[in-house]
Design a protein around this motif. Structure first.
Motif, mmCIF file in Angstrom:
data_model
loop_
_atom_site.group_PDB
_atom_site.id
_atom_site.type_symbol
_atom_site.label_atom_id
_atom_site.label_comp_id
_atom_site.label_asym_id
_atom_site.label_seq_id
_atom_site.Cartn_x
_atom_site.Cartn_y
_atom_site.Cartn_z
ATOM 1 N N GLY A 248 0.824 -1.208 0.000
ATOM 2 C CA GLY A 248 0.000 0.000 0.000
ATOM 3 C C GLY A 248 0.854 1.252 0.000
ATOM 4 N N ASN A 249 0.305 2.342 0.541
ATOM 5 C CA ASN A 249 1.003 3.620 0.469
ATOM 6 C C ASN A 249 2.038 3.779 1.572
ATOM 7 N N ILE A 250 2.929 4.752 1.391
ATOM 8 C CA ILE A 250 4.055 4.942 2.299
ATOM 9 C C ILE A 250 3.600 5.298 3.707
ATOM 10 N N ALA A 251 2.664 6.241 3.830
ATOM 11 C CA ALA A 251 2.250 6.707 5.152
ATOM 12 C C ALA A 251 1.721 5.551 5.998
ATOM 13 N N THR A 252 0.866 4.726 5.399
ATOM 14 C CA THR A 252 0.326 3.578 6.140
ATOM 15 C C THR A 252 1.421 2.562 6.430
ATOM 16 N N GLY A 253 2.307 2.349 5.473
ATOM 17 C CA GLY A 253 3.394 1.402 5.668
ATOM 18 C C GLY A 253 4.318 1.791 6.808
ATOM 19 N N LEU A 254 4.616 3.083 6.916
ATOM 20 C CA LEU A 254 5.483 3.541 7.997
ATOM 21 C C LEU A 254 4.804 3.360 9.356
ATOM 22 N N ARG A 255 3.493 3.600 9.396
ATOM 23 C CA ARG A 255 2.779 3.399 10.656
ATOM 24 C C ARG A 255 2.775 1.912 11.023
ATOM 25 N N ILE A 256 2.555 1.047 10.053
ATOM 26 C CA ILE A 256 2.573 -0.390 10.314
ATOM 27 C C ILE A 256 3.956 -0.825 10.813
ATOM 28 N N ARG A 257 5.001 -0.293 10.180
ATOM 29 C CA ARG A 257 6.360 -0.626 10.628
ATOM 30 C C ARG A 257 6.565 -0.259 12.097
ATOM 31 N N ASP A 258 6.145 0.946 12.455
ATOM 32 C CA ASP A 258 6.348 1.404 13.829
ATOM 33 C C ASP A 258 5.541 0.579 14.829
ATOM 34 N N LEU A 259 4.282 0.280 14.475
ATOM 35 C CA LEU A 259 3.456 -0.530 15.372
ATOM 36 C C LEU A 259 4.002 -1.952 15.499
ATOM 37 N N ALA A 260 4.438 -2.519 14.384
ATOM 38 C CA ALA A 260 4.945 -3.894 14.390
ATOM 39 C C ALA A 260 6.225 -4.008 15.207
ATOM 40 N N HIS A 261 7.068 -2.996 15.121
ATOM 41 C CA HIS A 261 8.345 -3.059 15.830
ATOM 42 C C HIS A 261 8.171 -2.987 17.339
ATOM 43 N N GLN A 262 7.050 -2.467 17.798
ATOM 44 C CA GLN A 262 6.815 -2.401 19.242
ATOM 45 C C GLN A 262 6.745 -3.795 19.865
ATOM 46 N N SER A 263 6.311 -4.772 19.069
ATOM 47 C CA SER A 263 6.258 -6.153 19.561
ATOM 48 C C SER A 263 7.201 -7.066 18.772
ATOM 49 N N LEU A 264 8.173 -6.449 18.073
ATOM 50 C CA LEU A 264 9.207 -7.183 17.326
ATOM 51 C C LEU A 264 8.631 -8.123 16.272
ATOM 52 N N LYS A 265 7.511 -7.711 15.651
ATOM 53 C CA LYS A 265 6.967 -8.489 14.538
ATOM 54 C C LYS A 265 7.857 -8.333 13.311
ATOM 55 N N ALA A 266 7.964 -9.389 12.534
ATOM 56 C CA ALA A 266 8.610 -9.286 11.232
ATOM 57 C C ALA A 266 7.672 -8.542 10.281
ATOM 58 N N VAL A 267 8.241 -7.785 9.341
ATOM 59 C CA VAL A 267 7.416 -7.046 8.390
ATOM 60 C C VAL A 267 7.968 -7.190 6.977
ATOM 61 N N THR A 268 7.061 -7.247 6.024
ATOM 62 C CA THR A 268 7.377 -7.061 4.614
ATOM 63 C C THR A 268 6.502 -5.914 4.137
ATOM 64 N N LEU A 269 7.120 -4.894 3.570
ATOM 65 C CA LEU A 269 6.386 -3.698 3.146
ATOM 66 C C LEU A 269 6.683 -3.416 1.680
ATOM 67 N N GLU A 270 5.645 -3.396 0.862
ATOM 68 C CA GLU A 270 5.784 -2.960 -0.543
ATOM 69 C C GLU A 270 4.982 -1.684 -0.661
ATOM 70 N N LEU A 271 5.687 -0.553 -0.821
ATOM 71 C CA LEU A 271 5.060 0.754 -0.645
ATOM 72 C C LEU A 271 5.000 1.585 -1.918
ATOM 73 N N GLY A 272 5.035 0.942 -3.052
ATOM 74 C CA GLY A 272 4.841 1.681 -4.288
ATOM 75 C C GLY A 272 6.136 2.159 -4.901
ATOM 76 N N GLY A 273 5.998 2.856 -6.019
ATOM 77 C CA GLY A 273 7.186 3.310 -6.724
ATOM 78 C C GLY A 273 6.887 4.411 -7.713
ATOM 79 N N SER A 274 7.959 4.904 -8.306
ATOM 80 C CA SER A 274 7.846 5.889 -9.387
ATOM 81 C C SER A 274 8.775 5.438 -10.499
ATOM 82 N N ASP A 275 8.410 4.312 -11.103
ATOM 83 C CA ASP A 275 9.311 3.597 -12.000
ATOM 84 C C ASP A 275 9.675 4.388 -13.258
ATOM 85 N N PRO A 276 10.986 4.569 -13.507
ATOM 86 C CA PRO A 276 11.411 5.221 -14.747
ATOM 87 C C PRO A 276 11.533 4.218 -15.895
ATOM 88 N N MET A 277 11.238 4.684 -17.089
ATOM 89 C CA MET A 277 11.480 3.933 -18.314
ATOM 90 C C MET A 277 12.405 4.788 -19.174
#
Length: 476
Positions: A222-251
């Motif tokens: 999902g989006n960066i803002a939500t991903g960062l919040r999930i990271r912070d909440l997960a780290h409080q209980s040492l959960k493992a996380v995988t975050l895919e937060l989008g991109g701005s892919d160049p061609m």
């Protein structure tokens, strides 16, 4: 449509509902339970109970269940694809590809199930070690609305094969196909409670899932803002996380590239799924020697795209998924006009007349002369807008490609091997395509650098994200 907990359909304990609309017509096609933290707790308890027996099955046995589910999905792919188009908006051909992609993912993990093994370390006089990988336990997955079926496969394939149980929260606008896939998995001999689906908002269901003390890992797309919040909440209980937060892919298209092939690549890479794809082409850099004719061909090809309800035949692009998504694109294009930060060659407006009146359509848009610092290139454009910039050489192209906080994907279009190698070595991205863009088969690890996320999905690499090592030390 009801949630699925313990292999059974279940309403929310709060008995609240959310309507699901067809984005092409605005018509309400179904409703889903607006789940609550209590529903999440119920699902996690169920998953914990199922984990005790699921983890004891051999990887081969778990793989056989995934393979059986894949076969059942293939048998029902037309109905599943139609449901996906109705709730998400994409053309039926794209929905069919996505459903088949889900089956491909399950088949891939089923195919490697017998290969899962550990290591033996011989330590001489000190003894021997046996290292195995064990499942984490109950995992949580939160998936977005843009590719809900494919990304569901990315989460559940490695998680279940590794021996974990899972609580899945789909997006509220695209839960119907996810729920139907959950039903098919249940009917394919997946034991009750191994996969549980709880619908509802991110603020309620998503946050409760991340905070639950019994959940050992969270995988979020999902989006960066939500991903960062999930990271912070997960780290409080040492959960493992995988975050895919989008991109701005160049061609990047060099002057020795196959121009016609690159034009088609740009159109598909940008306007597939109405531009609502994490790895879509979001910034197009053209070598100055070919920019003029390339843009002319590109403009003509974009204007030939057929826009409409994805259930209609021969449609190239459907609506955006929600009015909120369309409004964001409108604001960015209006800002480009007001600040002269780009020249709109075609498109650049919502489509609200005639057959488009009730849906969330936006015209395929091509913008040239884009200035540095424009939101067209500094933000992730999640819609059918393609900004084009001209570069004098490869060095400049690579520098501009790296001028972003993201680092998900990129593509280089050239016939020169040295150019390919330099682009691969110097562009900061998790995946780099050569003379193609967008494709991510299940065998290929997927994920980004910088603010595009943490961890990898797909392939053998994803199994490592859903397991941990355990060592037996034998002292002789």
């Amino acid at each position: 449509m009801l949630m699925r907990i313990g292999g059974k359909e279940s309403a929310s304990l709060d008995e609240a509902w959310t309507e699901v609309e067809n984005p092409a017509t605005g018509e309400v096609i179904d409703r889903i339970p607006a789940g609550s933290p209590d529903d999440v707790a119920r699902a996690v308890d169920t998953a914990e109970a199922a984990f005790r027996t699921w983890k004891k099955k051999t990887p081969r046995d778990r793989g056989m269940i995934l393979f059986h589910a894949a076969q059942n999905v293939r048998q029902q792919h037309k109905d599943l694809a139609r449901l996906l188009t109705m709730e998400q908006g994409k053309p039926l051909t794209e929905s069919i590809d996505e459903v088949r992609g889900f089956a491909n993912i399950l088949e891939f993990y089923a195919g490697i199930s017998a290969q899962l093994s550990g290591d033996t370390i011989r330590l001489g006089a000190a003894g021997d070690c046996m290292v195995v990988r064990e499942p984490l336990g109950v995992c949580g997955a939160i998936i977005p609305w843009n590719m809900p079926v494919l990304i569901m496969g990315w989460k559940i394939g490695p998680a279940l094969l590794a021996g974990n149980t899972l609580v899945l929260k789909p997006a509220s606008t695209t839960s119907l196909t996810n729920l139907q896939l959950g039903k098919i998995l249940d009917e394919s001999s997946l034991p009750p409670g191994v996969l549980n689906i709880v619908t509802g908002s991110g603020n309620s269901v998503g946050e409760a899932l991340v905070k639950h003390p019994s959940v050992r890992k969270i995988s979020f797309t999902g989006n960066i803002a939500t991903g960062l919040r999930i990271r912070d909440l997960a780290h409080q209980s040492l959960k493992a996380v995988t975050l895919e937060l989008g991109g701005s892919d160049p061609m990047i298209v060099m002057n020795d590239a196959d121009i016609d092939k690159a034009v088609e690549g740009a159109v598909r890479g940008r306007f597939y799924n109405a531009g609502q794809t994490c790895t879509a082409v979001k910034r197009l850099y053209l070598h100055e020697k070919i920019a003029g004719p390339f843009v002319l061909k590109l403009k003509a090809r974009i204007e030939s795209l057929r826009i409409g309800n994805g259930l209609e035949p021969a449609i190239d692009m459907g609506p955006m998924n929600s009015p909120m998504q369309r409004e964001r694109i409108e604001k960015i294009i209006d800002e480009a006009r007001d600040t002269n930060s780009g020249t709109i060659l075609t498109g650049g407006c919502p489509m609200k007349e005639g057959s488009y009146k009730q849906g969330y359509f936006y015209s395929p848009t091509l913008v040239t002369d884009v200035t540095t610092g424009s939101r067209l290139v500094t933000e992730e454009l999640f819609g059918p807008v393609l900004p084009v910039m001209t570069v004098p050489d490869l060095e400049t192209a690579i520098s501009e490609a790296n001028n972003t906080r993201f680092g998900l994907g990129a593509s280089i279009w050239t016939s020169n091997l040295a150019t390919t190698k330099r682009a691969f070595d110097e562009i900061r991205a998790g995946i780099i395509w050569v003379n193609r863009h967008l494709t991510v088969p299940p065998e290929v690890p997927f994920g980004g650098t910088n603010e595009s996320g943490i961890g990898r999905e797909n392939g053998h690499h994803a199994l490592d994200q859903y397991s941990e090592t355990k060592t037996l030390f034998l002292g002789w």
